[in-house]
Design a protein around this motif. Structure first.
Motif, PDB file in Angstrom:
ATOM      1  N   VAL A  11       0.846  -1.202   0.000  1.00 26.11           N
ATOM      2  CA  VAL A  11       0.000   0.000   0.000  1.00 26.11           C
ATOM      3  C   VAL A  11       0.879   1.249   0.000  1.00 26.11           C
ATOM      4  N   ASP A  12       1.985   1.186   0.729  1.00 33.77           N
ATOM      5  CA  ASP A  12       2.890   2.331   0.843  1.00 33.77           C
ATOM      6  C   ASP A  12       3.488   2.738  -0.511  1.00 33.77           C
ATOM      7  N   LYS A  13       3.546   1.822  -1.463  1.00 41.82           N
ATOM      8  CA  LYS A  13       4.064   2.151  -2.797  1.00 41.82           C
ATOM      9  C   LYS A  13       3.147   3.133  -3.514  1.00 41.82           C
ATOM     10  N   ALA A  15       0.342   4.948  -1.660  1.00 41.91           N
ATOM     11  CA  ALA A  15      -0.296   5.920  -0.763  1.00 41.91           C
ATOM     12  C   ALA A  15       0.668   6.299   0.353  1.00 41.91           C
ATOM     13  N   GLY A  16       0.701   7.559   0.675  1.00 43.72           N
ATOM     14  CA  GLY A  16       1.520   7.995   1.796  1.00 43.72           C
ATOM     15  C   GLY A  16       0.755   7.837   3.103  1.00 43.72           C
ATOM     16  N   ASN A  17       1.463   7.787   4.200  1.00 38.63           N
ATOM     17  CA  ASN A  17       0.826   7.680   5.521  1.00 38.63           C
ATOM     18  C   ASN A  17      -0.212   6.570   5.578  1.00 38.63           C
ATOM     19  N   VAL A  18       0.249   5.345   5.404  1.00 36.37           N
ATOM     20  CA  VAL A  18      -0.641   4.189   5.390  1.00 36.37           C
ATOM     21  C   VAL A  18      -1.360   4.044   6.726  1.00 36.37           C
ATOM     22  N   ASN A  19      -2.663   3.885   6.649  1.00 39.51           N
ATOM     23  CA  ASN A  19      -3.492   3.644   7.825  1.00 39.51           C
ATOM     24  C   ASN A  19      -3.501   2.126   8.056  1.00 39.51           C
ATOM     25  N   ASN A  20      -2.628   1.664   8.957  1.00 33.16           N
ATOM     26  CA  ASN A  20      -2.483   0.227   9.186  1.00 33.16           C
ATOM     27  C   ASN A  20      -3.779  -0.417   9.661  1.00 33.16           C
ATOM     28  N   ALA A  21      -4.570   0.301  10.433  1.00 34.85           N
ATOM     29  CA  ALA A  21      -5.841  -0.246  10.921  1.00 34.85           C
ATOM     30  C   ALA A  21      -6.791  -0.496   9.747  1.00 34.85           C
ATOM     31  N   ASP A  70     -17.796   2.831 -10.013  1.00 33.61           N
ATOM     32  CA  ASP A  70     -17.107   2.643 -11.292  1.00 33.61           C
ATOM     33  C   ASP A  70     -16.028   3.697 -11.510  1.00 33.61           C
ATOM     34  N   LYS A  71     -16.334   4.933 -11.174  1.00 34.04           N
ATOM     35  CA  LYS A  71     -15.370   6.028 -11.338  1.00 34.04           C
ATOM     36  C   LYS A  71     -14.149   5.819 -10.430  1.00 34.04           C
ATOM     37  N   ALA A  72     -14.387   5.445  -9.187  1.00 36.69           N
ATOM     38  CA  ALA A  72     -13.286   5.216  -8.242  1.00 36.69           C
ATOM     39  C   ALA A  72     -12.456   4.004  -8.663  1.00 36.69           C
ATOM     40  N   ILE A  73     -13.115   2.939  -9.122  1.00 36.80           N
ATOM     41  CA  ILE A  73     -12.401   1.740  -9.580  1.00 36.80           C
ATOM     42  C   ILE A  73     -11.515   2.086 -10.770  1.00 36.80           C
ATOM     43  N   ALA A  74     -12.027   2.860 -11.717  1.00 33.77           N
ATOM     44  CA  ALA A  74     -11.242   3.266 -12.886  1.00 33.77           C
ATOM     45  C   ALA A  74     -10.029   4.087 -12.458  1.00 33.77           C
ATOM     46  N   ALA A  75     -10.212   4.964 -11.479  1.00 33.78           N
ATOM     47  CA  ALA A  75      -9.096   5.789 -10.995  1.00 33.78           C
ATOM     48  C   ALA A  75      -8.020   4.917 -10.335  1.00 33.78           C
ATOM     49  N   VAL A  76      -8.435   3.897  -9.587  1.00 35.00           N
ATOM     50  CA  VAL A  76      -7.469   3.002  -8.938  1.00 35.00           C
ATOM     51  C   VAL A  76      -6.747   2.163  -9.994  1.00 35.00           C
ATOM     52  N   CYS A  77      -7.462   1.691 -10.990  1.00 31.61           N
ATOM     53  CA  CYS A  77      -6.815   0.942 -12.078  1.00 31.61           C
ATOM     54  C   CYS A  77      -5.748   1.800 -12.748  1.00 31.61           C
ATOM     55  N   GLU A  78      -6.062   3.053 -12.974  1.00 32.44           N
ATOM     56  CA  GLU A  78      -5.101   3.972 -13.583  1.00 32.44           C
ATOM     57  C   GLU A  78      -3.889   4.178 -12.667  1.00 32.44           C
ATOM     58  N   LYS A  79      -4.147   4.350 -11.392  1.00 29.21           N
ATOM     59  CA  LYS A  79      -3.062   4.577 -10.426  1.00 29.21           C
ATOM     60  C   LYS A  79      -2.131   3.371 -10.336  1.00 29.21           C
ATOM     61  N   MET A  80      -2.696   2.173 -10.467  1.00 26.05           N
ATOM     62  CA  MET A  80      -1.921   0.940 -10.318  1.00 26.05           C
ATOM     63  C   MET A  80      -1.514   0.324 -11.661  1.00 26.05           C
ATOM     64  N   TYR A  92      -8.218  -2.367  -2.732  1.00 29.14           N
ATOM     65  CA  TYR A  92      -9.341  -1.965  -1.884  1.00 29.14           C
ATOM     66  C   TYR A  92      -8.987  -0.739  -1.043  1.00 29.14           C
ATOM     67  N   TYR A  93      -7.763  -0.694  -0.549  1.00 26.06           N
ATOM     68  CA  TYR A  93      -7.319   0.460   0.255  1.00 26.06           C
ATOM     69  C   TYR A  93      -7.386   1.731  -0.604  1.00 26.06           C
ATOM     70  N   LEU A  94      -6.821   1.653  -1.809  1.00 23.33           N
ATOM     71  CA  LEU A  94      -6.820   2.816  -2.696  1.00 23.33           C
ATOM     72  C   LEU A  94      -8.233   3.189  -3.129  1.00 23.33           C
ATOM     73  N   LEU A  95      -9.100   2.198  -3.250  1.00 22.34           N
ATOM     74  CA  LEU A  95     -10.500   2.454  -3.586  1.00 22.34           C
ATOM     75  C   LEU A  95     -11.177   3.258  -2.475  1.00 22.34           C
ATOM     76  N   ALA A  96     -10.927   2.875  -1.237  1.00 26.82           N
ATOM     77  CA  ALA A  96     -11.485   3.620  -0.098  1.00 26.82           C
ATOM     78  C   ALA A  96     -10.904   5.033  -0.051  1.00 26.82           C
ATOM     79  N   GLU A  97      -9.606   5.141  -0.313  1.00 28.00           N
ATOM     80  CA  GLU A  97      -8.950   6.454  -0.312  1.00 28.00           C
ATOM     81  C   GLU A  97      -9.504   7.325  -1.443  1.00 28.00           C
ATOM     82  N   GLU A  98      -9.605   6.773  -2.624  1.00 30.69           N
ATOM     83  CA  GLU A  98     -10.086   7.503  -3.809  1.00 30.69           C
ATOM     84  C   GLU A  98     -11.516   7.994  -3.623  1.00 30.69           C
ATOM     85  N   SER A  99     -12.340   7.189  -3.000  1.00 34.19           N
ATOM     86  CA  SER A  99     -13.767   7.528  -2.831  1.00 34.19           C
ATOM     87  C   SER A  99     -14.053   8.244  -1.518  1.00 34.19           C
TER      88      SER A  99
END
Length: 106
Positions: A11-13, A15-21, A70-80, A92-99
């Motif tokens: 996740v750290d690759k 997102a910054g400041n990973v929320n471990n919880a 769908d918009k958030a999923i597309a953004a995560v696909c692009e990011k990754m 899933y982490y990036l999806l929660a962050e994105e949305s």
């Protein structure tokens, strides 16, 4: 409790400041599925897989409706996009962050 450090590092690759919880909550949500190599990954080129992400985690856990999901999923696909093997936990982490639904994981 299991050692989730491999997920924190991945996740750290992206997102910054990973929320471990939050990572721990995703690992718990995914459960036994993470033991299977295939199930532990998300394929952005598979519309059926993305539909499962939308109708499952995005809808049930994050409370996202169709278009927002769908918009958030597309953004995560692009990011990754440069990562050939997209970890489901990281996705899933990036999806929660994105949305902006990270609070749903607490």
């Amino acid at each position: 409790m299991a050692d989730n450090s491999q997920y924190y590092d991945d996740v750290d690759k992206f997102a910054g400041n990973v929320n471990n919880a939050a990572v721990d909550a995703i690992v718990k949500y995914c459960g036994i599925a993470l033991r299977s190599k295939d199930a532990s990954l998300v394929s952005c080129s598979d519309p059926v897989e993305l539909g499962r992400v939308r109708d499952g985690f995005a809808s049930k856990k994050l409370g996202l409706a169709g278009d927002a999901a769908d918009k958030a999923i597309a953004a995560v696909c692009e990011k990754m996009k440069d990562d050939r093997q997209k970890s489901r936990v990281t996705f899933y982490y990036l999806l929660a962050e994105e949305s902006d639904t990270m609070s749903a994981l607490a």
